[in-house]
Every structure is written in structure tokens, then in C-alpha cells.
Motif scaffolding. Structure first.
Motif, short mmCIF file in Angstrom:
data_model
loop_
_atom_site.label_atom_id
_atom_site.label_comp_id
_atom_site.label_asym_id
_atom_site.label_seq_id
_atom_site.Cartn_x
_atom_site.Cartn_y
_atom_site.Cartn_z
N THR A 83 -0.25 -47.01 26.62
CA THR A 83 0.84 -46.94 25.65
C THR A 83 0.33 -47.14 24.22
OG1 THR A 83 2.36 -47.81 27.32
CG2 THR A 83 3.09 -47.90 25.03
N VAL A 84 -0.67 -48.00 24.03
CA VAL A 84 -1.28 -48.18 22.70
C VAL A 84 -1.81 -46.85 22.20
CG1 VAL A 84 -3.22 -49.21 21.46
CG2 VAL A 84 -1.86 -50.61 23.02
N LEU A 85 -2.52 -46.13 23.07
CA LEU A 85 -3.09 -44.85 22.68
C LEU A 85 -1.99 -43.83 22.38
CD1 LEU A 85 -6.00 -44.59 25.28
CD2 LEU A 85 -6.02 -45.59 22.99
N LEU A 86 -0.93 -43.84 23.17
CA LEU A 86 0.16 -42.89 22.96
C LEU A 86 0.86 -43.15 21.63
CD1 LEU A 86 1.95 -40.60 24.06
CD2 LEU A 86 3.39 -42.37 25.10
N ILE A 87 1.16 -44.40 21.31
CA ILE A 87 1.85 -44.73 20.07
C ILE A 87 1.01 -44.34 18.86
CG2 ILE A 87 2.66 -46.65 18.65
CD1 ILE A 87 3.59 -48.01 21.22
N ALA A 88 -0.28 -44.62 18.92
CA ALA A 88 -1.16 -44.29 17.80
C ALA A 88 -1.21 -42.79 17.55
CB ALA A 88 -2.57 -44.82 18.08
N ARG A 89 -1.34 -42.03 18.63
CA ARG A 89 -1.42 -40.58 18.47
C ARG A 89 -0.07 -39.96 18.15
NH1 ARG A 89 -6.45 -38.90 20.40
NH2 ARG A 89 -7.84 -40.68 20.09
N ALA A 90 1.02 -40.57 18.59
CA ALA A 90 2.34 -40.06 18.23
C ALA A 90 2.53 -40.11 16.72
CB ALA A 90 3.42 -40.87 18.94
N TRP A 91 2.01 -41.17 16.09
CA TRP A 91 2.05 -41.22 14.63
C TRP A 91 1.28 -40.06 14.02
CZ3 TRP A 91 3.59 -41.75 10.05
CH2 TRP A 91 2.71 -41.82 8.96
N ASP A 92 0.19 -39.64 14.66
CA ASP A 92 -0.59 -38.52 14.16
C ASP A 92 0.18 -37.21 14.20
OD1 ASP A 92 -2.80 -39.89 13.39
OD2 ASP A 92 -3.93 -39.54 15.23
N ALA A 93 1.25 -37.15 14.99
CA ALA A 93 2.09 -35.95 15.00
C ALA A 93 2.66 -35.70 13.61
CB ALA A 93 3.21 -36.11 16.01
N ILE A 94 2.88 -36.77 12.84
CA ILE A 94 3.34 -36.66 11.46
C ILE A 94 2.16 -36.70 10.51
CG2 ILE A 94 4.78 -37.72 9.68
CD1 ILE A 94 6.45 -38.96 11.95
N ASN A 95 1.23 -37.56 10.81
CA ASN A 95 0.11 -37.85 9.92
C ASN A 95 -0.78 -36.64 9.65
OD1 ASN A 95 -1.65 -39.59 8.48
ND2 ASN A 95 -2.92 -39.85 10.29
N ASP A 96 -1.18 -35.92 10.70
CA ASP A 96 -2.15 -34.84 10.55
C ASP A 96 -1.65 -33.66 9.73
OD1 ASP A 96 -4.13 -36.21 11.86
OD2 ASP A 96 -3.68 -35.35 13.80
N PHE A 137 -0.43 -56.75 22.31
CA PHE A 137 -0.09 -55.33 22.36
C PHE A 137 0.29 -54.81 20.97
CE2 PHE A 137 3.55 -52.35 22.73
CZ PHE A 137 2.88 -51.26 23.27
N LEU A 138 1.10 -55.56 20.22
CA LEU A 138 1.52 -55.15 18.88
C LEU A 138 0.35 -55.14 17.91
CD1 LEU A 138 4.95 -57.02 18.61
CD2 LEU A 138 4.56 -54.57 18.98
N TYR A 139 -0.58 -56.08 18.07
CA TYR A 139 -1.76 -56.11 17.20
C TYR A 139 -2.54 -54.80 17.32
CZ TYR A 139 -6.51 -57.11 15.66
OH TYR A 139 -7.75 -57.04 15.04
N TYR A 140 -2.81 -54.38 18.56
CA TYR A 140 -3.61 -53.16 18.74
C TYR A 140 -2.84 -51.92 18.33
CZ TYR A 140 -7.28 -55.84 20.95
OH TYR A 140 -8.30 -56.75 21.17
N CYS A 141 -1.53 -51.93 18.50
CA CYS A 141 -0.72 -50.81 18.02
C CYS A 141 -0.82 -50.70 16.49
CB CYS A 141 0.74 -50.98 18.43
SG CYS A 141 1.07 -50.66 20.18
N GLY A 142 -0.69 -51.83 15.79
CA GLY A 142 -0.76 -51.83 14.34
C GLY A 142 -2.11 -51.38 13.82
N LEU A 143 -3.20 -51.89 14.44
CA LEU A 143 -4.54 -51.50 14.00
C LEU A 143 -4.79 -50.02 14.26
CD1 LEU A 143 -7.04 -52.83 12.73
CD2 LEU A 143 -5.23 -54.43 13.31
N ALA A 144 -4.32 -49.53 15.40
CA ALA A 144 -4.51 -48.12 15.70
C ALA A 144 -3.75 -47.25 14.71
CB ALA A 144 -4.04 -47.82 17.12
#
Length: 460
Positions: free
Chosen positions: A44-57, A104-111
């Protein structure tokens, strides 16, 4: 193009590859077996980080297309974001004194922070491949340097990890030290690339003087035009299939080596280095054949080698260590084209788009490719985490490293399927897309001729 320009451009690949390779090979394993997250939460950490990239990239791609400075459109992004990239990458590998939801939230934020910095460096860097070149074979040559440094960067990250494992006993300190070193290398290589390629960039920009071009379109309309470009859709398919197959296999490699084969963790890094080292050794050969045969034929020739290797890994039994390393060599020989071919095809698509629209929009095309790749990989790794969770994978943490944890038969079977047959199906899709890709050398020469005629008419 001078050798120093090619070398400087190639070394810029370290910024993305040293960090990305360590992430893809180690992050899921680190989160479950060192930080102590469950496989489901780690995915889920990986999914959340990459979901942000849907806007970011695509946003950063669009903004970099519109950036104006004396350094051009791409370089300011790279210079500013290099240091945040290094710092955030190091902190991803730190295990804070937290647990449960807070961890979990720490790694989500850093990602989240890391991927903003990563895209701000890597996406503008990647678009330079189109801005520094003009011709079909010239692009294949330049991208071969990028591909060579990509494999070298991946190996460097693995060697750094191997070195820290050898000299540092504490697993948490191993990863943090390695992450700090890799982050510093990423920042340094970015600055080397900027200063080493700028002269060539300025020279070509003078030749590509904007003349009577249509006004810039809104980003929504630019994306619609990009998606209507048929060759671009094939490149997207090739790239997605290549990297989905590669990254799913890479993420499963530590589980396969440690849990299925029953080997020490250092065998995993040696296995990964064997794959990458083989890819580096054969890169020049694939580059040569690509210029003689064409990009499409080389891809369709090389990838079947990896399919054979993945079938072998699925059938491999504990104790067959020599065969394991032999399959690593075969896999590396095929996967080398995943670094080379899609990126050498994309500048040709940009030229076709310029012919059809009158605008050069590298940022949109490159941003869209990277965006889709990250979304697809995030979903895939999320599903991998969920599959491992459902199969009963037992997480470890602290001193209880994975080799000390007995895994159920269901988890071991899932690991074997995820390293062999499943990514093989994805790679077969890439072969189909490559075979349908329409821009040959002759077609690209026609594109350049028409662009040259248009510019001559507009300047008369």
C-alpha cells in the motif's frame, strides 16, 4: 556529438537508476523484513506513492515544457531538485522509533516527498535525449550510453548494498547507510550531467529556432493529441510491458533467493549483479544490431532470452545454485533491450508529433510514459504485496531476518509464480507491441525531411 557529451548525459542516469534500482530490488523486502510492516501495508505504501505520480509526472512534464530561463526548459528543474532527492532518499531507509499506523504514515510521507524530487530530476533529464539529438542512429547511440549507465547505476546501487551488508551487522543501519550513499551519488551525477551537456544543448537550440509555430495548447488538449498518436501508444505498451516484467521479477528476487532457494542474503545481491552485469556486457552488441536491423527487430530477438530464463527460475529447485546464476546471465542478456529500445523510440515519436502539430512537446510525451509506468508498477507491486499477504508470507523485523523465518508452502508457490510465469506473460505483450511499432529508419528519415522542408519554407 562528442564523446564527453554522451558520457555526461549517460552519467546523469545514475540519479534515477542508482535510486530506482535499490528501491525496486529492496524496498518491499526492507519494509516487510526490516521495518516490520505487513506485506499488505508495504504494498500500500508503494501504491500511494505512485498514485501521487499520476498527477506529479504529467504536471512536471507540462511545466518543464513551459519553463523559460537562460538555462533552457529542463536544467533548472534538475539543479533545484537534486539535493531534496538525495535527502529524501536517505530518509526512506531510516527506521524511526514508530510502530503500526504511525510507521506506515511515515513511509507514505517520505515516499510522497521523494517522488516529487525524483520526477523533477529524472523526467527533465530523460527529455534531454530528444533535445540533444537529431537523427535516428544518433539517438540509438546516445541512448546506448544512457542504457549502459543505467545498468551500471543499477549495479552500483547493488554493490553499495552488498558492501554495507558485508561490513555492517545491524540490518537497519545497513539500509540507511546505503541509502545515504546512493542519494549523494544521485545529486552529484545530476550536476555532472547538467554542466557536461549544456554546450551541446545550446548548439542545437540555435538550429531549432522557433518559427511561426501555433500557440501552446492547454495541457488537456495536449494529452488528447498525445494519446491519438498511434506510434506513441505502441511505445507506451513496449515500455510498460518491459518494466512491469522487469520490476515484478526484481521485487520478488530477494524472496526467491532467501525463502525458496534457502540462501544467504548476499546471494541475492550477487544474483542481481549478475543480471545487470550481463546486461551491461551485451549492451554494445544490441546497440550495434539496433542500428543495423532496426529497433523493433532487436527487441523481439532479445526478450525471448528472458522468457526462457523466467521459465527456468519457476522450475528451479533449492540447491541448484549454479543453474540459478546461469539463468541470471540469460535473463540479463535479454533485459538489456528494456533499457535501450523504448527510450530510443520515444524521440522519433516526438519528431512525428512536431510534424503533425508544429510543436515540440517532449515533456508531455516523456511525462506521460513515466506516469503510466509508475502507476502500472505501483498497482502491480500493490497486488504482489496483497498476493504474498493472502498466501501467508510471514514478515520479519529487527534481528529476525527473512532467512530465519519459515514460510508456508502457499507463500513459496506464490513467490515462484511471481518470479516466472506471471512476468513472462507481460513481456510477451511487449513483443507484440514492438512488432506492431511502425516507425522504421526509412519512415523517420521521411519525417526529418518534411520538417526540414517546412522550416526552410517558413524562413524564406
Amino acid at each position: 556529438m562528442s564523446l564527453s557529451t554522451k558520457f555526461s548525459y549517460g552519467i546523469g542516469e545514475f540519479a534515477g537508476e542508482v535510486t530506482a534500482s535499490v528501491l525496486v530490488f529492496f524496498l518491499l523486502f526492507f519494509l516487510t523484513n526490516v521495518a516490520g510492516l505487513s506485506a499488505g501495508l508495504a504494498g500500500t505504501v508503494l501504491l500511494i506513492a505512485r498514485a501521487w505520480d499520476a498527477i506529479n509526472d504529467p504536471l512536471i512534464g507540462w511545466l518543464s515544457d513551459r519553463t523559460q530561463s537562460r538555462w533552457g526548459r529542463r536544467y533548472p528543474w534538475m539543479v533545484i531538485a537534486a539535493i531534496p532527492l538525495a535527502i529524501s532518499f536517505a530518509l526512506i531507509w531510516w527506521v524511526p522509533p514508530l510502530s503500526g499506523q504511525a510507521l506506515f504514515l511515515y513511509y507514505c510521507g517520505l515516499a510522497f516527498i521523494f517522488h516529487i524530487a525524483f520526477t523533477s530530476v529524472v523526467l527533465p533529464y530523460t527529455t534531454l535525449g530528444a533535445e540533444l539529438t537529431e537523427y535516428y542512429n544518433e539517438r540509438t547511440s546516445l541512448i546506448s550510453y544512457k542504457a549502459g549507465f543505467s545498468v551500471t547505476g543499477s549495479m552500483l546501487g547493488l554493490l553499495i548494498m552488498q558492501g554495507t551488508i558485508s561490513v555492517v551487522d545491524d540490518p537497519a543501519r545497513q539500509y540507511f547507510i546505503a541509502g545515504s550513499i546512493c542519494g549523494a551519488i544521485a545529486a552529484l551525477s545530476t550536476y555532472i550531467c547538467v554542466f557536461g551537456t549544456y554546450k551541446r544543448f545550446k548548439l542545437l537550440q540555435k538550429k531549432r529556432t522557433e518559427v511561426s509555430r501555433p500557440p501552446t495548447l492547454p495541457i488537456q488538449q495536449q494529452i488528447r493529441i498525445a494519446l491519438s498518436n498511434r506510434p506513441f501508444l505502441f511505445v507506451v505498451g513496449i515500455y510498460l510491458c518491459s518494466w512491469l516484467g522487469l520490476q515484478v521479477t526484481a521485487s520478488m528476487l530477494p524472496y526467491f533467493v532467501v525463502n525458496w532457494m534457502g540462501l544467504e542474503e548476499n546471494h541475492f545481491t550477487q544474483m542481481a549483479i549478475t543480471v545487470q552485469g550481463t546486461g551491461l556486457l551485451v549492451m554494445a552488441g544490441w546497440n550495434y544490431l539496433g542500428q543495423r536491423w532496426g529497433k523493433r527487430k532487436v527487441y523481439c530477438t532479445a526478450i525471448p532470452l528472458t522468457l526462457i530464463a523466467q521459465a527456468g527460475l519457476f522450475l528451479l529447485q533449492p540447491g541448484q545454485v549454479v543453474a540459478m546464476y546461469g539463468l541470471a546471465v540469460l535473463a540479463g542478456a535479454g533485459l538489456a533491450v528494456a533499457y535501450l529500445i523504448p527510450w530510443s523510440m520515444l524521440p522519433d515519436v516526438v519528431d512525428l508529433d512536431e510534424l503533425e502539430t508544429g510543436q515540440r512537446r517532449e515533456g508531455i510525451f516523456y511525462g506521460f510514459v513515466v506516469q503510466l509506468q509508475k502507476i502500472a508498477v505501483a498497482i502491480a507491486l500493490f497486488m504482489v504485496g496483497r498476493i504474498l499477504d493472502a498466501a501467508g508470507l510471514v514478515s520479519a523485523n529487527g534481528e529476525d531476518i527473512a532467512a530465519d523465518v519459515a514460510q508456508p508452502d502457499s507463500a513459496l508457490l506464490a513467490i515462484r509464480w511471481l518470479i516466472g510465469p506471471i512476468p513472462s506473460l507481460v513481456l510477451i505483450g511487449g513483443i507484440i507491441f514492438a512488432w506492431m511499432y511502425p516507425i522504421t529508419r526509412e519512415f523517420h528519415e521521411e519525417i526529418l525531411l518534411k520538417l526540414s522542408e517546412r522550416k526552410r519554407e517558413q524562413t524564406q
